[in-house]
Design a protein around this motif. Structure first.
Motif, short mmCIF file in Angstrom:
data_model
loop_
_atom_site.label_atom_id
_atom_site.label_comp_id
_atom_site.label_asym_id
_atom_site.label_seq_id
_atom_site.Cartn_x
_atom_site.Cartn_y
_atom_site.Cartn_z
N ALA A 25 0.79 -1.23 0.00
CA ALA A 25 0.00 0.00 0.00
C ALA A 25 0.82 1.27 0.00
N LEU A 26 2.10 1.20 0.36
CA LEU A 26 2.85 2.42 0.64
C LEU A 26 3.99 2.63 -0.35
N PRO A 27 4.37 3.88 -0.57
CA PRO A 27 5.52 4.16 -1.45
C PRO A 27 6.84 3.71 -0.83
N GLN A 28 6.86 3.43 0.47
CA GLN A 28 8.08 2.91 1.10
C GLN A 28 8.25 1.41 0.90
N THR A 29 7.17 0.72 0.51
CA THR A 29 7.22 -0.74 0.45
C THR A 29 7.14 -1.31 -0.96
N ALA A 30 6.23 -0.81 -1.77
CA ALA A 30 6.03 -1.40 -3.10
C ALA A 30 7.22 -1.21 -4.03
N PRO A 31 7.74 0.01 -4.23
CA PRO A 31 8.84 0.17 -5.19
C PRO A 31 10.07 -0.68 -4.88
N PRO A 32 10.52 -0.79 -3.61
CA PRO A 32 11.67 -1.66 -3.36
C PRO A 32 11.40 -3.12 -3.70
N LEU A 33 10.17 -3.60 -3.46
CA LEU A 33 9.84 -4.97 -3.82
C LEU A 33 9.85 -5.16 -5.34
N VAL A 34 9.29 -4.21 -6.06
CA VAL A 34 9.29 -4.28 -7.52
C VAL A 34 10.73 -4.32 -8.03
N VAL A 44 7.06 -7.99 -13.19
CA VAL A 44 6.04 -7.49 -12.26
C VAL A 44 4.98 -6.77 -13.09
N PRO A 45 3.86 -7.42 -13.38
CA PRO A 45 2.85 -6.78 -14.22
C PRO A 45 2.00 -5.75 -13.49
N VAL A 46 1.84 -5.92 -12.16
CA VAL A 46 0.90 -5.06 -11.44
C VAL A 46 1.27 -4.99 -9.96
N VAL A 47 0.98 -3.84 -9.37
CA VAL A 47 1.00 -3.68 -7.93
C VAL A 47 -0.43 -3.41 -7.48
N ILE A 48 -0.89 -4.19 -6.52
CA ILE A 48 -2.22 -3.97 -5.93
C ILE A 48 -2.04 -3.00 -4.76
N GLY A 49 -2.58 -1.81 -4.91
CA GLY A 49 -2.45 -0.80 -3.88
C GLY A 49 -3.65 -0.75 -2.96
N PHE A 50 -3.85 0.40 -2.34
CA PHE A 50 -4.89 0.54 -1.32
C PHE A 50 -5.52 1.91 -1.45
N ARG A 51 -6.84 1.96 -1.40
CA ARG A 51 -7.55 3.24 -1.49
C ARG A 51 -7.32 4.05 -0.21
N ARG A 52 -6.96 5.30 -0.36
CA ARG A 52 -6.61 6.14 0.78
C ARG A 52 -7.82 6.38 1.68
N PRO A 53 -7.75 5.98 2.96
CA PRO A 53 -8.85 6.27 3.88
C PRO A 53 -8.91 7.77 4.18
N ASP A 55 -8.97 9.34 6.94
CA ASP A 55 -8.16 9.80 8.06
C ASP A 55 -6.68 9.41 7.92
N TRP A 56 -6.27 8.96 6.74
CA TRP A 56 -4.88 8.54 6.55
C TRP A 56 -3.98 9.77 6.56
N PRO A 57 -2.95 9.81 7.44
CA PRO A 57 -2.17 11.05 7.58
C PRO A 57 -1.03 11.19 6.58
N GLY A 58 -0.59 10.10 5.97
CA GLY A 58 0.56 10.17 5.08
C GLY A 58 0.20 9.87 3.65
N HIS A 59 1.20 9.50 2.88
CA HIS A 59 1.00 9.21 1.47
C HIS A 59 0.68 7.73 1.27
N VAL A 60 -0.13 7.47 0.28
CA VAL A 60 -0.33 6.12 -0.20
C VAL A 60 0.31 6.01 -1.58
N LEU A 61 0.50 4.80 -2.03
CA LEU A 61 1.19 4.55 -3.28
C LEU A 61 0.45 5.18 -4.46
N GLY A 62 1.20 5.85 -5.32
CA GLY A 62 0.65 6.43 -6.54
C GLY A 62 1.34 5.88 -7.77
N GLU A 63 0.76 6.09 -8.93
CA GLU A 63 1.34 5.52 -10.16
C GLU A 63 2.72 6.09 -10.45
#
Length: 293
Positions: A25-34, A44-53, A55-63
């Motif tokens: 879900a996070l930019p700190q986790t997905a890119p290093p795994l890819v 790696v054809p796709v990353v399954i991310g997470f819709r930003r809640p 009340d989420w205080p930080g960034h979520v993964l973007g394209e």
């Protein structure tokens, strides 16, 4: 940082190139795994991310966080993850830090199954806050475990594990995450090799591992009559645990004002730095804090 006491044998050159989806879900986790998967020759054809809640205080993964050629799919609900994975026909999926439990239809969608990286020596510290609890309990190192995902949370068979030092100078989720991902990436060749050979992995021991849930109100308030070392650990544990949607901590009252403490030290800082607080045992210096309304 070098991983310690690994149970894997290093690279597995006989592993064929695989199509591997990433669930993160996070930019700190997905890119290093890819990056780690692509460096091993996998697609790696796709990353399954997470819709930003809301009340989420930080960034979520973007394209923009992903390299060219890797799609980002944002499901409207966890129940949609399986459908999205099947659309990309992956051989396997790897997950790390996804904030919702994946349903069985998602876990079994890839041909070889789905594996998850958990920052503990499973079955110890199952749950969403393993490192926070490790800090709270005074651990000096943490485990990193790759396990098959099943219907329950953090209970699947283990494919590889290691242990790394819990550096006392690290004070954030991002800092710990960097160390965990380095150890996890080193185990990926072995993990994917076992998946390609359709090995089941080793069942987790039956012993009770303890649940590492989010911290609650019982740990949210700073009691200045406690030992300084206890409060220092409390502040670090909360900051490593990161965002909690229902409880804010650690909250302390200083001169009649409520503050969320961000950084403390037990050692006297340079003159003019920090605020000294006399605790029940010893002194603590507050280096950073946010005022609360």
């Amino acid at each position: 940082m070098t991983a310690l006491a690994t149970t894997h044998a290093g690279t597995t050159p006989d592993t064929p190139p695989l199509r591997v989806a990433v669930v993160a879900a996070l930019p700190q986790t997905a890119p290093p795994l890819v990056e780690a998967l692509q460096a091993l020759g996998h697609q790696v054809p796709v990353v399954i991310g997470f819709r930003r809640p809301p009340d989420w205080p930080g960034h979520v993964l973007g394209e923009h966080d992903l390299p060219p050629g890797v799609d980002l799919a944002i499901p409207s609900a966890p129940e949609r993850v399986g459908e999205l994975l099947r659309a990309y026909c992956p051989d396997a999926a790897v997950s790390y830090g996804y904030p919702r439990r994946l349903p069985a239809a998602a876990v079994t969608a890839p041909r070889l199954g789905t594996v998850n990286c958990h920052p503990s020596d499973l079955p110890a510290y199952r749950g969403p806050n393993p490192v926070g609890w490790a800090v709270r309990n005074g651990e000096r190192e943490i485990g990193v475990t790759w396990h098959r995902m099943d219907a329950e949370l953090d209970t699947g068979a283990v494919l590889a594990r290691t242990r790394i030092p819990l550096d006392p100078s690290v004070w954030s989720f991002t800092g710990v995450n960097t160390l965990v991902l380095k150890a996890a990436a080193a185990m990926l060749p072995h993990v994917l090799g076992r998946l390609a050979r359709e090995e089941a992995g080793e069942p987790q021991t039956a012993e009770a591992g303890g649940w590492a849930g989010f911290f609650g109100e019982d740990y949210a308030t700073v009691d200045w009559s406690a030992p300084a070392a206890h409060i220092h650990t409390q502040v670090r544990a909360w900051n490593i645990a990161g965002h909690h949607p229902r409880c804010e901590g650690p909250v302390a009252v200083i001169d009649g004002t409520r503050w969320r403490l961000r950084r403390t030290t037990l050692d006297r800082p340079p003159t003019g730095t920090g605020r000294r607080i006399a605790c029940g045992t010893g002194d603590l210096w507050v280096l950073a804090a946010d005022p609360l309304g």
